[in-house]
Scaffold this motif. Structure first.
Motif, PDB file in Angstrom:
ATOM      1  N   LEU A 102       0.845  -1.192   0.000  1.00 34.77           N
ATOM      2  CA  LEU A 102       0.000   0.000   0.000  1.00 34.77           C
ATOM      3  C   LEU A 102       0.881   1.243   0.000  1.00 34.77           C
ATOM      4  O   LEU A 102       1.709   1.426   0.894  1.00 34.77           O
ATOM      5  N   GLU A 103       0.699   2.091  -0.985  1.00 36.41           N
ATOM      6  CA  GLU A 103       1.472   3.320  -1.097  1.00 36.41           C
ATOM      7  C   GLU A 103       0.604   4.527  -0.760  1.00 36.41           C
ATOM      8  O   GLU A 103      -0.582   4.546  -1.103  1.00 36.41           O
ATOM      9  N   PRO A 104       1.179   5.531  -0.113  1.00 35.10           N
ATOM     10  CA  PRO A 104       0.419   6.764   0.121  1.00 35.10           C
ATOM     11  C   PRO A 104       0.017   7.382  -1.219  1.00 35.10           C
ATOM     12  O   PRO A 104       0.736   7.251  -2.216  1.00 35.10           O
TER      13      PRO A 104
ATOM     14  N   VAL B  56      -3.133   3.465   5.142  1.00 37.06           N
ATOM     15  CA  VAL B  56      -2.608   4.338   4.081  1.00 37.06           C
ATOM     16  C   VAL B  56      -2.653   5.796   4.528  1.00 37.06           C
ATOM     17  O   VAL B  56      -1.693   6.558   4.329  1.00 37.06           O
ATOM     18  N   ALA B  57      -3.760   6.193   5.142  1.00 35.35           N
ATOM     19  CA  ALA B  57      -3.896   7.583   5.595  1.00 35.35           C
ATOM     20  C   ALA B  57      -2.887   7.907   6.688  1.00 35.35           C
ATOM     21  O   ALA B  57      -2.289   8.992   6.695  1.00 35.35           O
ATOM     22  N   ALA B  58      -2.683   6.972   7.615  1.00 32.03           N
ATOM     23  CA  ALA B  58      -1.761   7.224   8.721  1.00 32.03           C
ATOM     24  C   ALA B  58      -0.312   7.229   8.260  1.00 32.03           C
ATOM     25  O   ALA B  58       0.471   8.104   8.638  1.00 32.03           O
TER      26      ALA B  58
ATOM     27  N   ALA C 280       7.503   4.311  -1.075  1.00 30.04           N
ATOM     28  CA  ALA C 280       7.325   3.012  -1.738  1.00 30.04           C
ATOM     29  C   ALA C 280       6.235   2.171  -1.084  1.00 30.04           C
ATOM     30  O   ALA C 280       5.759   1.197  -1.672  1.00 30.04           O
ATOM     31  N   GLY C 281       5.841   2.519   0.143  1.00 31.98           N
ATOM     32  CA  GLY C 281       4.684   1.861   0.749  1.00 31.98           C
ATOM     33  C   GLY C 281       5.006   0.821   1.800  1.00 31.98           C
ATOM     34  O   GLY C 281       6.163   0.499   2.075  1.00 31.98           O
ATOM     35  N   VAL C 282       3.944   0.305   2.380  1.00 39.00           N
ATOM     36  CA  VAL C 282       4.036  -0.711   3.428  1.00 39.00           C
ATOM     37  C   VAL C 282       3.397  -2.006   2.929  1.00 39.00           C
ATOM     38  O   VAL C 282       2.498  -1.983   2.093  1.00 39.00           O
TER      39      VAL C 282
END
Length: 438
Positions: free
Chosen positions: A13-15, A62-64, A90-92
């Motif tokens: 998941l990327e911002p 994603v928001a946090a 790059a995301g989590v």
């Protein structure tokens, strides 16, 4: 009871472009980051049904994480070849999983038998490995377990409690009202000019030739036994009454555990024993660092006593030894550590050897010593994704003999849980005396 956990989906998941704040910057690790464990630390929490949906949890994450750009970044190398943070958004990583039993049944039996299946198996050696990873495991009853793995060099326990609370808030409320943490690492490590370290940090926080960590042995993994002890509020109140003077819950419980574990180990009276105590330096630095600073800001205190003195001393004496050692981690010591980091940076960039943390590796045997960390400042009731606080904190395997973690109990009646690892030879003796105040 055998529990089958099956991974059903894996997503990075990327911002969003609108919310991303990394900007592609490369940020150096601070000396505090380099002193912390170079590896991933798991944390596992459980909620009874009804629990929020996976879609709601992922949207909130994603928001946090957009407000915590280090978590959404990756490790990279700077122009000098030193490890750094690349804030590339790059995301989590999020894994979704199912378990083939009810959560209550799993909690009632030996959760440790499948605890390692409830959080991602992050590997620091893998290229482009996400710094933060989460696993959402849904049980047959609708109960939920969230297991995370986060690299310790990005954040300490205080920081992660801030992040977890922000994630829960993002699921519970409008993410637009989320506050952002303090993330400027450079503002927390301002050296004097010229840097003038006053202590031997190369042999305290790092592995120098005289480092205290070199003397520890290794124990076979099957000899390292994990156990949990619950201290009710009434027990803690009685303990504080015995101390007499004002003391924190952490100080009085550490004094008690140190005495009882030392007795259970049956050490020679002339031996010395010490505890490596994690100290949050945010409020001790001058000027103070904001408590919502996201990063590492921990150093260690080392209360030390001779075994005969520890076992024969009253609780006020042992608490005083702990308090005196912690007091040594003051603003001057913190500034000395920062100056040391600056002085070493120049040496390393000129081709010197990289610093190596004294953080223990799996299989380490601390006996006759201990290491302790406290999560007592983590208010678990704030970890509410919309359906209430967690019903349980599930401790992952502790692979180091002599390590202890104090955690606020999720029990409705309060109290504190102590999770620890001991040599199997000492477990039974400890269990017999762990509630004795004699």
């Amino acid at each position: 009871m055998a529990v089958t956990v099956e991974i059903t989906q894996s997503t990075v998941l990327e911002p969003s472009r609108e919310s991303a704040r990394g900007g592609g910057k490369k940020v150096p690790l601070t000396v505090f980051d380099r002193a912390s464990t170079d590896g991933y630390i798991p944390a596992v929490f459980a909620w009874n049904a009804p629990a929020p949906t996976n879609d709601a949890l992922k949207a909130g994450l994603v928001a946090a994480v957009a407000r915590f750009p280090h978590l959404a970044g990756r490790f990279a190398a700077d122009d000098h070849g030193r490890k750094c943070f690349h804030l590339n958004d790059a995301g989590v990583l999020v894994l979704e999983a199912t378990a083939d039993t009810d959560l209550a049944d799993a909690l009632a039996h030996d959760v440790s038998a499948h605890i390692n299946e409830l959080y991602p198996k992050a590997e620091k050696e893998r290229a482009n490995e996400p710094i933060f990873q989460a696993q959402l495991t849904r049980y047959a009853c609708g109960g939920l377990v969230i297991g995370t793995a986060c690299h310790h060099q990005v954040a300490d326990g205080q920081s992660m409690s801030v992040f977890y609370t922000a994630w829960a808030s993002a699921v519970r409320t409008d993410s637009a009202v989320l506050t952002s943490p303090f993330v400027d690492r450079s503002a927390t490590v301002v050296p004097r000019s010229p840097p003038t370290p006053a202590y031997d940090h190369r042999n305290i926080e790092f592995k120098g030739e005289l480092s205290w960590s070199h003397s520890y042995g290794v124990l076979l993994m099957d000899r390292i036994k994990n156990l949990a002890v619950h201290f009710p509020d009434e027990f803690i109140a009685d303990l504080k009454a015995r101390v007499g003077t004002r003391c924190s819950t952490f100080q009085c419980l550490l004094a008690h555990a140190w005495k009882k574990i030392t007795a259970a180990r049956d050490l020679a009276p002339d031996d010395f024993t010490q505890v490596r105590v994690a100290v949050n330096c945010r409020g001790r630095a001058k000027p103070p660092v904001p408590m919502d600073f996201f990063g590492n800001m921990v150093l260690w205190a080392f209360p030390r006593m001779q075994v005969r003195d520890l076992l024969s001393s009253s609780y006020p004496v042992v608490v005083s030894a702990i308090r005196d050692a912690v007091a040594l981690v003051d603003d001057e010591y913190i500034q000395s550590f920062i100056d040391f980091g600056e002085a070493e940076r120049g040496v390393i960039e000129d081709g010197g050897e990289e610093l190596a943390s004294t953080a223990a590796t799996p299989g380490t045997m601390f006996c006759p010593d201990l290491e302790v960390d406290s999560w007592l400042g983590f208010r678990f009731h704030d970890l509410d994704f919309g359906c209430g606080p967690p019903c349980a904190f599930l401790p992952p395997d502790l692979p180091i003999e002599g390590i202890m973690i104090f955690v606020p109990s999720c029990d409705a009646k309060g109290g504190v849980d102590l999770f620890m690892a001991l040599d199997d030879e000492h477990v039974q003796a400890f269990k017999q005396i762990c509630y004795s105040m004699e």
